[in-house]
Write a protein that holds these residues in place. Structure first.
Motif, PDB file in Angstrom:
ATOM      1  N   ASP A 102       0.915  -1.294   0.110  1.00  0.00           N
ATOM      2  CA  ASP A 102       0.076  -0.161  -0.077  1.00  0.00           C
ATOM      3  C   ASP A 102       0.929   1.177   0.147  1.00  0.00           C
ATOM      4  O   ASP A 102       1.835   1.476   0.843  1.00  0.00           O
ATOM      5  CB  ASP A 102      -0.891   0.015   1.142  1.00  0.00           C
ATOM      6  N   ALA A 105       0.882   3.007   3.357  1.00  0.00           N
ATOM      7  CA  ALA A 105       1.281   2.139   4.515  1.00  0.00           C
ATOM      8  C   ALA A 105       2.734   2.679   5.130  1.00  0.00           C
ATOM      9  O   ALA A 105       2.850   2.482   6.343  1.00  0.00           O
ATOM     10  CB  ALA A 105       1.472   0.783   4.229  1.00  0.00           C
ATOM     11  N   ALA A 154      -1.056  -4.529   0.484  1.00  0.00           N
ATOM     12  CA  ALA A 154      -2.433  -4.328  -0.217  1.00  0.00           C
ATOM     13  C   ALA A 154      -2.964  -5.424  -0.792  1.00  0.00           C
ATOM     14  O   ALA A 154      -4.056  -5.722  -0.745  1.00  0.00           O
ATOM     15  CB  ALA A 154      -2.309  -3.225  -1.256  1.00  0.00           C
ATOM     16  N   GLY A 181      -5.591  -5.100   2.108  1.00  0.00           N
ATOM     17  CA  GLY A 181      -5.672  -4.120   2.591  1.00  0.00           C
ATOM     18  C   GLY A 181      -6.994  -3.465   2.614  1.00  0.00           C
ATOM     19  O   GLY A 181      -7.330  -2.520   3.372  1.00  0.00           O
TER      20      GLY A 181
END
Length: 696
Positions: A102, A105, A154, A181
């Protein structure tokens, strides 16, 4: 394997797809993804070919490097090892997973995509790799991330490859995505199919299917010893091999400096696992049996069961220690006189006896102690000489140590010896045995040990397998063997206390991965407690981790085997299986047992995969002959195996012949039967004419 989270996302189609993605609808997301991933795999293959060529060139260049001899040797070894590992990497798919991190993140991997494979593949060290090694820290998320704890991931993608693929990009035929995610997860059909895939040929690695509880063990600290109590089908052997590969990757200097040893129960088992470490990019690892490690002589003798039991007993360690150090005799010291030019140097017998007593109190290895006595006698002589004529050079001391008078004195108080001399004297001389075993072994046990017809000398002795364990113990008392950095010990429940001590001597400062199942203990001295066994292995504080969830053995097969557990005398929890497939059939032979076995094998060969026919040892030849006569053998998929040789192996279809005969063949026959039943990973046929042991 863990259960899927409540919210499931179907992701991309995990089922096999047409070989040509163009056959898929143009608006199919799977079509574009397959084309993209196949192109990436082509790039990976080209990069790997370049890496292999570059590694070979580096070896050639390194041979001409200008450096000191030691530096050149180290450099050459590293270059050759790397080239060999790349050259011996088996053909096959170069990645099995992908992580999309992600962007929000945070961390060094935010927004990046990493393909996960068995080895690192890159076009240049300065750019991100095309494939990340499964052992790299970032790869841990592939095994540990979940919808509840996405760890910055993700999307986790798994790839489905055609069975037996040798790495052709067209063999990439399936994909699965988990959108972690978004809090969505799914049960992996690709993982399930890989685990349940028929077993033909050697053992495969499990890098693509490692489960979280297995990953914890694989990635344990290198200095920590661990014992894995693994029920059948839980992957304990694979965990041990992958732990070895992980340690070699993350701590190469520490582990390779001491060496890594994989110990299996027999050579058939070693052949079965031989390709796992090379498939993970690790070559040069010693894989051996304990019998081969301690083989000072060929095994040409046999022991009656009572003699073998005593020889493998832990008390023999103290008996042998007495036999070795009982040769030391401080009271045999006489006055020692050495001529030095016109001088006569003298040491009293009392002084020499004091030296011997002091060295004994230090408890050194026997040969080390002998040299300490020699050195201290010579230094005492040197002190006498220097009082008369001043300092003496180092060469004078060396001559004194090797002089005949000092050698004769040393032989009297601390004689040199060999393991064969010690063991032959112990087993061949009742008086010597009585002295060494006094208070340790009962008269009947001493009688069982004693050679009925002692050889003329140790050179003509016929050594048994148990004698080799004794010889190794004595060799360890004389001089410490070279140790390993890490040792993986499989089927460790079957080791005797004396065999455990032989392994412990080889890892005095290293660590152990101990693999086994107390329920599968079949030797007369098999362990009933891991704590006791770990103490014999020299690692009493090692953690014991149970694996009870089976991934390979079907639930019906484990349920049948679990019916034996209450009668095995070990505190082992019943195993459970996540597999609800598989087939169990119990066939009663009405009259002709052999004909029923032939019929069962003929049916088994109509299915895909390997077939193992397991019999009591005494029946193996007869059953093999019957299958040959029926035209079913030889067949590359068919093996006829005695029950005593099947441990550690597995087959898609097992035909277990006459369980009552297997159970009655040896003292731990029920444990042996438990092993036999749990070798099946898809189907089990039990063919019998007598009563079934689990129904008694």
């Amino acid at each position: 394997m863990t259960s899927p989270d409540p919210g499931l996302d179907p992701g991309l189609d995990p089922l096999p797809v047409p070989e040509d993605p163009a056959d898929l609808p143009r608006d199919s997301p799977l079509r574009d993804s397959l084309l993209e991933e196949r192109a990436h795999h082509d790039a990976c293959r080209a990069a790997l070919a370049a890496m292999r060529a570059d590694a070979g060139l580096q070896v050639v260049t390194g041979e001409d490097v200008s450096a000191s001899g030691a530096d050149a040797e180290v450099l050459g070894h590293r270059l050759r090892s790397r080239a060999e590992a790349l050259r011996e990497l088996p053909d096959g798919p170069l990645f099995f997973g992908r992580l999309d991190f992600d962007e929000e993140a945070g961390g060094e991997h935010a927004g990046l995509t990493h393909h996960i494979g068995r080895v690192r593949i890159g076009e240049h060290p300065a750019v991100p790799p095309l494939v990340v090694d499964w052992r790299a820290p970032v790869s841990r998320a592939f095994y540990r991330a979940s919808a509840r704890d996405p760890q910055g991931v993700a999307v986790r993608r798994r790839f489905g490859w055609a069975p037996g693929s040798r790495g052709d990009s067209a063999d990439l035929t399936g994909l699965e995505d988990e959108h972690l995610g978004r809090g969505e997860s799914r049960w992996s059909d690709l993982v399930a199919r890989e685990i349940e895939r028929p077993r033909v040929g050697p053992m495969r690695d499990i890098a693509a299917t490692i489960q979280p509880e297995q990953d914890d063990l694989v990635r344990g600290e290198p200095s920590a010893s661990v014992c894995v109590q693994g029920a059948p089908g839980t992957g304990k052997t694979a965990v041990g091999l992958h732990r070895a590969a992980y340690l070699l990757y993350t701590h190469p200097q520490r582990i390779r400096r001491g060496g890594l040893l994989v110990l299996g129960p027999h050579r058939t088992f070693l052949s079965y696992i031989a390709e796992v470490l090379p498939s993970l990019g690790e070559t040069g690892v010693r894989q051996s049996t304990l019998a081969d490690e301690i083989a000072r002589h060929p095994v040409t003798g046999t022991d009656p069961a009572p003699a073998a039991a005593v020889k493998h007993d832990a008390r023999m360690a103290q008996v042998l220690r007495r036999a070795v150090y009982g040769r030391v005799d401080a009271a045999a010291a006489d006055d020692l006189t050495v001529t030095d030019g016109s001088s006569r140097l003298r040491i009293t017998g009392a002084e020499i006896a004091g030296i011997v007593t002091d060295v004994l109190a230090e408890e050194p290895p026997y040969d080390v102690g002998r040299e300490r006595v020699r050195s201290r006698i010579a230094r005492r002589l040197q002190a006498r000489a220097e009082r008369c004529g001043g300092p003496r050079p180092a060469s004078w001391l060396r001559r004194a140590e090797r002089s005949r008078p000092v050698g004769a004195c040393l032989d009297a108080v601390w004689p040199g010896t060999r393991p064969e001399e010690v063991v032959a004297a112990l087993l061949g001389d009742p008086a010597e045995l009585a002295r060494a075993a006094d208070g340790l072994l009962a008269p009947g046990e001493r009688e069982a040990l004693r050679w009925v017809r002692p050889p003329r000398s140790h050179r003509s002795a016929r050594w048994s397998a148990a004698d080799l364990v004794l010889l190794d113990e004595v060799a360890g008392l004389l001089a410490r063997p070279q140790g390993y950095g890490h040792v993986v010990v499989d089927e460790a429940q079957d080791l005797s206390p004396m065999e455990c001590r032989a392994i412990a001597r080889r890892v005095p400062f290293g660590s152990l991965t101990v693999l086994g199942d107390l329920a599968q203990g079949t030797t007369p001295w098999a362990a009933r407690s891991w704590r006791v066994q770990l103490a014999h292995l020299g690692k009493p504080d090692a953690s014991v981790v149970p694996l009870t969830t089976g991934f390979r053995v079907p639930g019906a097969v484990l349920a049948l085997a679990n019916r034996l557990l209450p009668r095995l005398g070990t505190d082992v929890p019943p195993a459970r299986s996540l597999r609800r497939d598989g087939l169990l059939r119990v066939r009663r032979a009405d009259g002709d047992l052999t004909a029923a076995v032939v019929s069962a094998v003929r049916d088994a060969l109509t299915h895909e995969g390997s077939v193992g026919v397991v019999t009591a040892d005494a029946d193996t030849a007869r059953v093999h002959h019957a299958l040959t006569t029926a035209g079913l053998a030889p067949d590359p998929r068919l093996s006829v195996v005695p029950a005593t040789r099947v441990k550690g192996l597995e087959y898609d279809h097992v035909v277990a012949v006459e369980p009552a005969a297997v159970a009655a063949a040896e003292p731990r026959g029920l444990n042996r039967l438990y092993v036999v039943l749990t070798r099946a990973v898809s189907r089990l046929d039990v063919v019998h004419a007598r009563g079934l042991p689990w129904e008694e």
